[in-house]
Design a protein around this motif. Sequence first.
Motif, mmCIF file in Angstrom:
data_model
loop_
_atom_site.group_PDB
_atom_site.id
_atom_site.type_symbol
_atom_site.label_atom_id
_atom_site.label_comp_id
_atom_site.label_asym_id
_atom_site.label_seq_id
_atom_site.Cartn_x
_atom_site.Cartn_y
_atom_site.Cartn_z
ATOM 1 N N ALA A 118 0.832 -1.202 0.000
ATOM 2 C CA ALA A 118 0.000 0.000 0.000
ATOM 3 C C ALA A 118 0.868 1.254 0.000
ATOM 4 O O ALA A 118 0.628 2.196 -0.768
ATOM 5 C CB ALA A 118 -0.939 -0.002 1.206
ATOM 6 N N ARG A 123 -0.984 4.300 -1.705
ATOM 7 C CA ARG A 123 -2.383 4.208 -1.305
ATOM 8 C C ARG A 123 -2.507 4.626 0.155
ATOM 9 O O ARG A 123 -1.665 4.266 0.984
ATOM 10 C CB ARG A 123 -2.917 2.780 -1.445
ATOM 11 C CG ARG A 123 -2.988 2.248 -2.844
ATOM 12 C CD ARG A 123 -4.003 1.098 -2.923
ATOM 13 N NE ARG A 123 -3.862 0.119 -1.867
ATOM 14 C CZ ARG A 123 -3.073 -0.956 -1.924
ATOM 15 N NH1 ARG A 123 -2.314 -1.151 -2.987
ATOM 16 N NH2 ARG A 123 -3.024 -1.817 -0.927
ATOM 17 N N ASP A 145 -6.531 -0.320 5.327
ATOM 18 C CA ASP A 145 -6.216 0.030 3.937
ATOM 19 C C ASP A 145 -7.517 0.476 3.276
ATOM 20 O O ASP A 145 -8.441 -0.316 3.103
ATOM 21 C CB ASP A 145 -5.628 -1.182 3.219
ATOM 22 C CG ASP A 145 -5.183 -0.876 1.794
ATOM 23 O OD1 ASP A 145 -5.527 0.200 1.279
ATOM 24 O OD2 ASP A 145 -4.502 -1.726 1.192
ATOM 25 N N ASP A 147 -8.267 1.056 0.336
ATOM 26 C CA ASP A 147 -8.553 0.394 -0.936
ATOM 27 C C ASP A 147 -8.469 -1.120 -0.834
ATOM 28 O O ASP A 147 -8.604 -1.825 -1.834
ATOM 29 C CB ASP A 147 -7.582 0.872 -2.028
ATOM 30 C CG ASP A 147 -7.776 2.341 -2.352
ATOM 31 O OD1 ASP A 147 -8.920 2.809 -2.219
ATOM 32 O OD2 ASP A 147 -6.799 3.006 -2.720
#
Length: 398
Positions: A118, A123, A145, A147
Amino acid sequence: MLDIAAELHRWAEEGRDFAVATVVAVTGSAPRQPGAALAVDRDGAVVGSVSGGCVEGAVYELCAQALDDGLPVRERFGYSDEDAFAVGLTCGGVIDVLVVPVRAADPGRPVYAAALAAAAGRRPAALARVTDGPAELLGRALLVDTDGPGDPQAGGGVPYTGGLGGHPALDRTVAAEAYALLGAGRTGTLTVGAGGSHCGQPVTLLVESSVEPPRMIVFGAIDFAQALVRAGRFLGYRVTVCDARPVFATSARFPEADEVVADWPHRYLAATEVDARTVLCVLTHDPKFDVPLLETALRLPAGYIGAMGSRRTHLDRMERLREAGVTEAELARLRSPIGLDLGARTPEETALSIVAEIVAERRGGSGAPLNGAGVPIHHEDASATAPTTAPTTVPTVG
């Protein structure tokens, strides 16, 4: 740990075993802050730093030991008045370092691998690790996370990956707290009860937030902008150059910029994303560009707004902005003439004076020489609470 994510992600992809040492607490003056990390792989390769050199040798040995025995360890390093050559921080501070093995057979490896992926992919994600508390929880990790798929058993709250191995409510509470820190773009420490509330044995965690890099927008495609783009990239900014003249605003002239835009500066600024970490550098010093651009900029939540020009240009610009309706409070945000007084002449020296002022503004520095200034060398990060593109509302924890 996420400060060296790109290299560690490559190690994880290659299937390497490694151990990560992370600064989890700092007392007094220290060269690195919580989250700074050093990693050692099975072959002895090293990446990162926890102290700028003071204790790296001892930390290297702890990493090698963790790789052999598979056990996390927390160690404290500080300066020893009795033995100036002892392992310690000669700057006088104290740091606590957590060393965690990340081996192929370790159950926590997938969480660490996901966090590194990530961060390397830029991200928004937050990695929470137990740094103090019950021995059986030390080094356990949980990843939020935005996403990622998360944990389907998160009970309708914040989705997360992994777990801390304690009470299920502990995971949900930590996930919610980590999500809040991520929304603020902060890395920080939190303490909760082992049962997921404020009761029970305390569990301390370090939450590292991985967010998109801050933006630097340079207005004016001039030679000074070329040097400033290089300096901005060096400091980790995502740099955009904007100029209304297409013949000058080209990628060929600014190959190191992340983006080059041919548009009227005020129109582009009004339509693009700006937050409290954004840096705006106005190098056009032409009223037809400057005034509408600064009128827009000074009403946005940018962290730094600077404009190039002589003192005469500055005074004229301020009067034009007042006539345009800009208030004195808004004008007080403008750094003009831009940069610190370094006696700069060349574009490179000028870029250095500009980024020096940006760093001082961000970190709360005075800009005075450290020699004899009597000011702290290390300041709190003034941008620690800056909002990012990550979510800012914490969902209800189920």
